[in-house]
Design an enzyme around this catalytic site. Structure first.
Site, mmCIF file in Angstrom:
data_model
loop_
_atom_site.group_PDB
_atom_site.id
_atom_site.type_symbol
_atom_site.label_atom_id
_atom_site.label_comp_id
_atom_site.label_asym_id
_atom_site.label_seq_id
_atom_site.Cartn_x
_atom_site.Cartn_y
_atom_site.Cartn_z
ATOM 1 N N LYS A 1 -0.942 1.264 2.144
ATOM 2 C CA LYS A 1 0.131 1.696 1.234
ATOM 3 C C LYS A 1 0.035 0.964 -0.106
ATOM 4 C CE LYS A 1 3.035 0.931 4.581
ATOM 5 N NZ LYS A 1 3.759 0.899 5.811
ATOM 6 N N ARG B 1 2.803 3.906 16.860
ATOM 7 C CA ARG B 1 2.777 2.498 17.283
ATOM 8 C C ARG B 1 4.150 2.047 17.754
ATOM 9 N NH1 ARG B 1 1.056 -0.375 12.223
ATOM 10 N NH2 ARG B 1 1.419 -2.261 13.418
ATOM 11 N N SER C 1 -1.938 -1.032 7.959
ATOM 12 C CA SER C 1 -0.735 -0.262 7.633
ATOM 13 C C SER C 1 -0.181 -0.696 6.262
ATOM 14 C CB SER C 1 0.301 -0.492 8.736
ATOM 15 O OG SER C 1 1.562 -0.044 8.352
ATOM 16 N N ASP D 1 -0.706 6.607 7.721
ATOM 17 C CA ASP D 1 0.101 5.460 8.147
ATOM 18 C C ASP D 1 1.430 5.933 8.720
ATOM 19 O OD1 ASP D 1 0.835 2.606 8.339
ATOM 20 O OD2 ASP D 1 2.391 3.238 6.945
ATOM 21 N N HIS E 1 4.637 -7.325 -1.594
ATOM 22 C CA HIS E 1 5.057 -6.826 -0.290
ATOM 23 C C HIS E 1 5.388 -7.992 0.618
ATOM 24 C CE1 HIS E 1 5.299 -3.848 2.928
ATOM 25 N NE2 HIS E 1 4.892 -4.839 3.698
#
Ligand code: URA
Length: 420
Positions: A187, A168, A183, A161, A82
């Site tokens: 995931k 947010r 967050s 999320d 990620h």
């Protein structure tokens, strides 16, 4: 338990218990806590932060708000990657195939671009026919066949999320290290790969503008991943200037293919080798030197390109782009910006280039906006270059926009130049 006490505790820096955080997340996700109270709590977190224990509890509660993938039908060790997002960041399209070519499985879910940053799913959808929404069965099948697949984030994973992130975005509470950590990590933990490699971008085009903040986020994500029982490593990489030369969906796929074809080297290639090597090491494939060598060989031998080709084919996409990048969508209009005098490029602001690319149609202001797959910018210069008068600085591309004046002005603002 009640939400007012929870808001007040965080406001007064009193740590919440695991039970309180679990209650907060499940009550907000199922609609019992309204947006205005959740926003108040998120703002308290933004201002006061959370402890590491609270961040672990928040992440696990968000992970458990939905299902978790069962990757047991994938027959090799699995690794996920990620990036915290940036401009021109197409590393997943290179690292995934390269790591898969070295024998590990890379099942990955990604998101779409919003604002000045791009999203891997949009990039892949610029390939004619490429389907990003597949059943779990098809997804696992592709990973077992090729070692690599990217699909869009499943709605059944981490519904908390989804709801919190959108709140947010509209309540000025995106830029909080514990909230970003929970967050992203919720995931990643719901996808459930054995190893997680995180690429924390640092610089003008990234969420984390300073190396101190980037390091804090990186260390926190490693702690949360490890606490959840995963092998987890976070690298901090530079996003002060864009990654590679191309910004924009089809243009970025083109650059990724050219790297996999072995035709391009430079900073983007180096970062991809570093990320792939770290992913391989995390999966137990050798020490960092051996893993770097394996990553370079995967590209030099053409094996990584073959993985990408087969993955595109199995997703229904036109795999011929791996031999002929001109089969990617091409823009109708282009405009080259040239130096008006002899200059040195002092800096390149990637956020401004991301905004210019958005004006050309490459990105979204609102999450359901259509995007122009052909739009974007190809940089012809980089930080430190000396450019002669009339030589190109960059070329802008678009199909939906033929008047380049606003985007060109914005793109030029991204360059800090001095006369030489
Ligand atoms: N990406 C995410 O998924 N969440 C954040 O909070 C920031 C970046």
């Amino acid at each position: 338990m009640n939400i007012i006490d929870i808001i007040n505790k965080t406001k007064n820096l009193i740590p919440l218990t695991d039970g309180e955080i679990t209650w907060l997340v499940s009550s907000y996700t199922n609609g019992e806590i309204p947006d205005y109270q959740m926003s108040a709590w998120l703002m308290a977190v933004c201002l006061n932060g959370l402890t590491e224990e609270e961040t672990v509890s928040l992440t696990l509660a968000m992970r458990d708000s939905g299902g978790k993938l069962d990757l047991s039908s994938i027959n090799s060790i699995t690794a996920d990657k990620h990036s915290t997002g940036g401009v021109g960041d197409k590393t997943s399209l290179i690292v995934g195939p390269a790591a898969a070519a070295c024998g590990i499985a890379v099942p990955k879910m990604s998101g779409r671009g919003l604002g000045h940053t791009g999203g891997t799913i949009d990039k892949l959808e610029s390939i004619h026919g490429y389907r990003t929404e597949l059943s779990e069965k098809e997804f696992f099948n592709i990973v077992n066949e090729t070692g690599f697949s990217i699909i869009s984030q499943s709605g059944s994973l981490c519904p908390a999320d989804k709801k919190i992130y959108s709140l947010r975005n509209s309540s000025g509470t995106v830029d909080s290290i514990p909230l970003i950590c929970s967050s992203i990590m919720s995931k990643k933990l719901a996808l459930n790969a054995d190893c997680i490699l995180l690429d924390v971008k640092c610089g003008s085009g990234a969420f984390m503008k300073t190396s101190e903040d980037a390091d804090r986020l990186a260390r926190l994500m490693e702690k949360v991943g490890t606490a959840a029982g995963k092998k987890c490593r976070a690298l901090v990489t530079d996003m002060d200037s864009p990654l590679g030369n191309n910004i924009g969906n089809a243009l970025e796929v083109r650059e990724a293919v050219e790297i996999l074809q072995g035709k391009r080297k430079g900073r983007l290639y180096d970062i991809c080798i570093e990320l792939t090597a770290n992913m391989l090491q995390l999966c137990g494939k050798g020490n960092i030197g051996e893993c770097s060598e394996m990553a370079r060989n995967a590209i030099a031998s053409g094996k990584a390109l073959e993985v990408f080709r087969e993955t595109i084919r199995m997703h229904g996409g036109d795999e011929r782009i791996c031999d002929d990048v001109s089969l990617l969508p091409q823009a109708r209009f282009s405009h080259t910006i040239r130096a008006s005098r002899d200059v040195k490029i002092v800096s390149v602001d990637s956020q401004e280039l991301g905004m210019a690319s958005l004006l050309l149609g490459a990105g979204r202001i609102n999450k359901d906006d259509d995007i122009d797959m052909t739009a974007g910018i190809v940089m012809e210069c980089e930080k430190g270059d000396n450019i002669s008068i009339h030589a190109p600085l960059m070329t802008l591309y678009s199909t939906v926009c033929s008047d380049f004046s606003a985007a060109a002005m914005r793109a030029l603002q991204a360059l800090e130049l001095v006369s030489i």
